[in-house]
Design a protein around this motif. Structure first.
Motif, PDB file in Angstrom:
ATOM      1  N   ILE A  32       0.846  -1.189   0.000  1.00 30.30           N
ATOM      2  CA  ILE A  32       0.000   0.000   0.000  1.00 30.30           C
ATOM      3  C   ILE A  32       0.888   1.248   0.000  1.00 30.30           C
ATOM      4  O   ILE A  32       2.099   1.159   0.183  1.00 30.30           O
ATOM      5  CB  ILE A  32      -0.935   0.045   1.234  1.00 30.30           C
ATOM      6  CG1 ILE A  32      -0.124   0.081   2.536  1.00 30.30           C
ATOM      7  CG2 ILE A  32      -1.920  -1.112   1.212  1.00 30.30           C
ATOM      8  CD1 ILE A  32      -0.948   0.290   3.793  1.00 30.30           C
ATOM      9  N   LYS A  33       0.273   2.385  -0.190  1.00 28.61           N
ATOM     10  CA  LYS A  33       0.954   3.665  -0.030  1.00 28.61           C
ATOM     11  C   LYS A  33       0.913   4.011   1.465  1.00 28.61           C
ATOM     12  O   LYS A  33      -0.062   3.662   2.154  1.00 28.61           O
ATOM     13  CB  LYS A  33       0.246   4.761  -0.829  1.00 28.61           C
ATOM     14  CG  LYS A  33       0.161   4.511  -2.322  1.00 28.61           C
ATOM     15  CD  LYS A  33       1.489   4.591  -3.008  1.00 28.61           C
ATOM     16  CE  LYS A  33       1.867   6.040  -3.253  1.00 28.61           C
ATOM     17  NZ  LYS A  33       3.218   6.229  -3.765  1.00 28.61           N
ATOM     18  N   PRO A  34       1.911   4.694   1.993  1.00 33.24           N
ATOM     19  CA  PRO A  34       1.911   5.032   3.423  1.00 33.24           C
ATOM     20  C   PRO A  34       0.653   5.763   3.902  1.00 33.24           C
ATOM     21  O   PRO A  34       0.188   5.513   5.012  1.00 33.24           O
ATOM     22  CB  PRO A  34       3.152   5.911   3.572  1.00 33.24           C
ATOM     23  CG  PRO A  34       4.065   5.430   2.496  1.00 33.24           C
ATOM     24  CD  PRO A  34       3.152   5.097   1.340  1.00 33.24           C
ATOM     25  N   ILE A  35       0.063   6.614   3.081  1.00 33.23           N
ATOM     26  CA  ILE A  35      -1.154   7.325   3.484  1.00 33.23           C
ATOM     27  C   ILE A  35      -2.272   6.332   3.827  1.00 33.23           C
ATOM     28  O   ILE A  35      -3.123   6.613   4.668  1.00 33.23           O
ATOM     29  CB  ILE A  35      -1.619   8.339   2.403  1.00 33.23           C
ATOM     30  CG1 ILE A  35      -2.827   9.158   2.876  1.00 33.23           C
ATOM     31  CG2 ILE A  35      -1.934   7.654   1.092  1.00 33.23           C
ATOM     32  CD1 ILE A  35      -2.585  10.055   4.044  1.00 33.23           C
ATOM     33  N   GLN A  36      -2.260   5.155   3.219  1.00 37.54           N
ATOM     34  CA  GLN A  36      -3.294   4.150   3.479  1.00 37.54           C
ATOM     35  C   GLN A  36      -3.137   3.481   4.845  1.00 37.54           C
ATOM     36  O   GLN A  36      -4.045   2.795   5.295  1.00 37.54           O
ATOM     37  CB  GLN A  36      -3.290   3.096   2.377  1.00 37.54           C
ATOM     38  CG  GLN A  36      -3.705   3.648   1.028  1.00 37.54           C
ATOM     39  CD  GLN A  36      -3.536   2.615  -0.068  1.00 37.54           C
ATOM     40  OE1 GLN A  36      -2.437   2.405  -0.559  1.00 37.54           O
ATOM     41  NE2 GLN A  36      -4.636   1.976  -0.432  1.00 37.54           N
ATOM     42  N   LEU A  37      -2.002   3.703   5.491  1.00 38.82           N
ATOM     43  CA  LEU A  37      -1.758   3.153   6.819  1.00 38.82           C
ATOM     44  C   LEU A  37      -2.133   4.160   7.913  1.00 38.82           C
ATOM     45  O   LEU A  37      -2.139   3.841   9.084  1.00 38.82           O
ATOM     46  CB  LEU A  37      -0.278   2.750   6.942  1.00 38.82           C
ATOM     47  CG  LEU A  37       0.148   1.935   8.145  1.00 38.82           C
ATOM     48  CD1 LEU A  37      -0.682   0.662   8.278  1.00 38.82           C
ATOM     49  CD2 LEU A  37       1.619   1.598   8.051  1.00 38.82           C
ATOM     50  N   ILE A  38      -2.484   5.364   7.512  1.00 36.68           N
ATOM     51  CA  ILE A  38      -2.791   6.428   8.468  1.00 36.68           C
ATOM     52  C   ILE A  38      -4.285   6.458   8.787  1.00 36.68           C
ATOM     53  O   ILE A  38      -5.129   6.381   7.899  1.00 36.68           O
ATOM     54  CB  ILE A  38      -2.335   7.796   7.919  1.00 36.68           C
ATOM     55  CG1 ILE A  38      -0.803   7.828   7.873  1.00 36.68           C
ATOM     56  CG2 ILE A  38      -2.883   8.946   8.756  1.00 36.68           C
ATOM     57  CD1 ILE A  38      -0.218   9.106   7.315  1.00 36.68           C
ATOM     58  N   ARG A  39      -4.562   6.590  10.069  1.00 36.38           N
ATOM     59  CA  ARG A  39      -5.939   6.745  10.544  1.00 36.38           C
ATOM     60  C   ARG A  39      -6.342   8.208  10.344  1.00 36.38           C
ATOM     61  O   ARG A  39      -6.118   9.045  11.207  1.00 36.38           O
ATOM     62  CB  ARG A  39      -6.036   6.371  12.027  1.00 36.38           C
ATOM     63  CG  ARG A  39      -5.802   4.921  12.309  1.00 36.38           C
ATOM     64  CD  ARG A  39      -5.834   4.585  13.815  1.00 36.38           C
ATOM     65  NE  ARG A  39      -6.934   5.220  14.498  1.00 36.38           N
ATOM     66  CZ  ARG A  39      -6.782   6.113  15.499  1.00 36.38           C
ATOM     67  NH1 ARG A  39      -5.600   6.476  15.912  1.00 36.38           N
ATOM     68  NH2 ARG A  39      -7.842   6.638  16.086  1.00 36.38           N
ATOM     69  N   THR A  40      -6.919   8.509   9.199  1.00 32.60           N
ATOM     70  CA  THR A  40      -7.272   9.897   8.883  1.00 32.60           C
ATOM     71  C   THR A  40      -8.464  10.408   9.692  1.00 32.60           C
ATOM     72  O   THR A  40      -8.740  11.607   9.673  1.00 32.60           O
ATOM     73  CB  THR A  40      -7.555  10.061   7.377  1.00 32.60           C
ATOM     74  OG1 THR A  40      -8.559   9.135   6.987  1.00 32.60           O
ATOM     75  CG2 THR A  40      -6.293   9.851   6.557  1.00 32.60           C
ATOM     76  N   GLU A  60       5.422  13.425  -0.130  1.00 34.04           N
ATOM     77  CA  GLU A  60       6.163  12.231  -0.530  1.00 34.04           C
ATOM     78  C   GLU A  60       5.859  11.122   0.479  1.00 34.04           C
ATOM     79  O   GLU A  60       5.498  11.398   1.630  1.00 34.04           O
ATOM     80  CB  GLU A  60       7.670  12.516  -0.534  1.00 34.04           C
ATOM     81  CG  GLU A  60       8.102  13.599  -1.497  1.00 34.04           C
ATOM     82  CD  GLU A  60       7.973  13.167  -2.952  1.00 34.04           C
ATOM     83  OE1 GLU A  60       8.211  11.991  -3.250  1.00 34.04           O
ATOM     84  OE2 GLU A  60       7.607  14.027  -3.779  1.00 34.04           O
ATOM     85  N   ASP A  61       6.043   9.878   0.070  1.00 32.98           N
ATOM     86  CA  ASP A  61       5.795   8.739   0.962  1.00 32.98           C
ATOM     87  C   ASP A  61       6.577   8.866   2.265  1.00 32.98           C
ATOM     88  O   ASP A  61       6.051   8.584   3.342  1.00 32.98           O
ATOM     89  CB  ASP A  61       6.149   7.427   0.260  1.00 32.98           C
ATOM     90  CG  ASP A  61       5.132   7.055  -0.809  1.00 32.98           C
ATOM     91  OD1 ASP A  61       4.060   7.698  -0.885  1.00 32.98           O
ATOM     92  OD2 ASP A  61       5.413   6.114  -1.572  1.00 32.98           O
ATOM     93  N   ILE A  62       7.825   9.303   2.177  1.00 28.31           N
ATOM     94  CA  ILE A  62       8.659   9.403   3.388  1.00 28.31           C
ATOM     95  C   ILE A  62       8.072  10.400   4.385  1.00 28.31           C
ATOM     96  O   ILE A  62       8.205  10.227   5.597  1.00 28.31           O
ATOM     97  CB  ILE A  62      10.133   9.746   3.033  1.00 28.31           C
ATOM     98  CG1 ILE A  62      11.038   9.606   4.260  1.00 28.31           C
ATOM     99  CG2 ILE A  62      10.242  11.130   2.439  1.00 28.31           C
ATOM    100  CD1 ILE A  62      11.134   8.212   4.817  1.00 28.31           C
ATOM    101  N   GLU A  63       7.385  11.410   3.898  1.00 29.32           N
ATOM    102  CA  GLU A  63       6.785  12.381   4.812  1.00 29.32           C
ATOM    103  C   GLU A  63       5.652  11.754   5.619  1.00 29.32           C
ATOM    104  O   GLU A  63       5.486  12.044   6.802  1.00 29.32           O
ATOM    105  CB  GLU A  63       6.305  13.609   4.039  1.00 29.32           C
ATOM    106  CG  GLU A  63       7.462  14.424   3.475  1.00 29.32           C
ATOM    107  CD  GLU A  63       7.021  15.571   2.608  1.00 29.32           C
ATOM    108  OE1 GLU A  63       7.149  16.720   3.066  1.00 29.32           O
ATOM    109  OE2 GLU A  63       6.531  15.302   1.480  1.00 29.32           O
ATOM    110  N   TYR A  64       4.884  10.874   4.989  1.00 31.09           N
ATOM    111  CA  TYR A  64       3.833  10.160   5.726  1.00 31.09           C
ATOM    112  C   TYR A  64       4.451   9.200   6.739  1.00 31.09           C
ATOM    113  O   TYR A  64       3.952   9.057   7.859  1.00 31.09           O
ATOM    114  CB  TYR A  64       2.903   9.409   4.769  1.00 31.09           C
ATOM    115  CG  TYR A  64       2.035  10.336   3.955  1.00 31.09           C
ATOM    116  CD1 TYR A  64       1.026  11.080   4.547  1.00 31.09           C
ATOM    117  CD2 TYR A  64       2.233  10.477   2.582  1.00 31.09           C
ATOM    118  CE1 TYR A  64       0.226  11.941   3.803  1.00 31.09           C
ATOM    119  CE2 TYR A  64       1.436  11.337   1.823  1.00 31.09           C
ATOM    120  CZ  TYR A  64       0.451  12.058   2.445  1.00 31.09           C
ATOM    121  OH  TYR A  64      -0.336  12.915   1.705  1.00 31.09           O
ATOM    122  N   ILE A  65       5.548   8.565   6.352  1.00 34.04           N
ATOM    123  CA  ILE A  65       6.262   7.669   7.275  1.00 34.04           C
ATOM    124  C   ILE A  65       6.727   8.471   8.494  1.00 34.04           C
ATOM    125  O   ILE A  65       6.563   8.031   9.638  1.00 34.04           O
ATOM    126  CB  ILE A  65       7.477   7.002   6.570  1.00 34.04           C
ATOM    127  CG1 ILE A  65       7.036   6.123   5.407  1.00 34.04           C
ATOM    128  CG2 ILE A  65       8.359   6.269   7.565  1.00 34.04           C
ATOM    129  CD1 ILE A  65       6.488   4.778   5.769  1.00 34.04           C
TER     130      ILE A  65
END
Length: 101
Positions: A32-40, A60-65
């Motif tokens: 998945i993309k990291p944003i999909q792991l975040i509880r929005t 960028e993905d790293i920013e979500y990480i």
């Protein structure tokens, strides 16, 4: 026939936050993309990031990480990892998809 009991490890990511490296591995296993792991729906997301991120592609993905390492409660749980398979097990029945090997 004797059943073999698999050992499992529970990671309490709030008490022991995940590193960027571990989060990258989890995202890769989940495919998945990291944003999909975040509880929005989380208050922290709404208070700190929702207004900032009007379009998920702005970061960028790293920013979500990094967001998840700073605020571990943003991470969707439970995540179950079995070898090279992983699933966000909500609903709990999703665990069956990765336990069958």
């Amino acid at each position: 026939m004797k059943k073999i009991k698999k050992r499992h490890k529970v990671i309490r990511h709030i008490d022991n936050p995940l590193t960027e490296r571990k989060l990258k591995r989890i995202v890769k296993l989940l495919n998945i993309k990291p944003i999909q792991l975040i509880r929005t729906e989380a208050t922290i997301w709404k208070d700190h990031y929702q207004e900032l991120v009007s379009n998920v592609d702005e970061f960028e993905d790293i920013e979500y990480i990094k967001m998840m390492t700073e605020f571990p409660s943003l991470i969707k749980i439970p995540i179950v990892i079995n070898g090279d398979k992983a699933a966000i097990c909500k609903p709990p029945e999703k665990i069956l998809s990765i336990l069958a090997s």
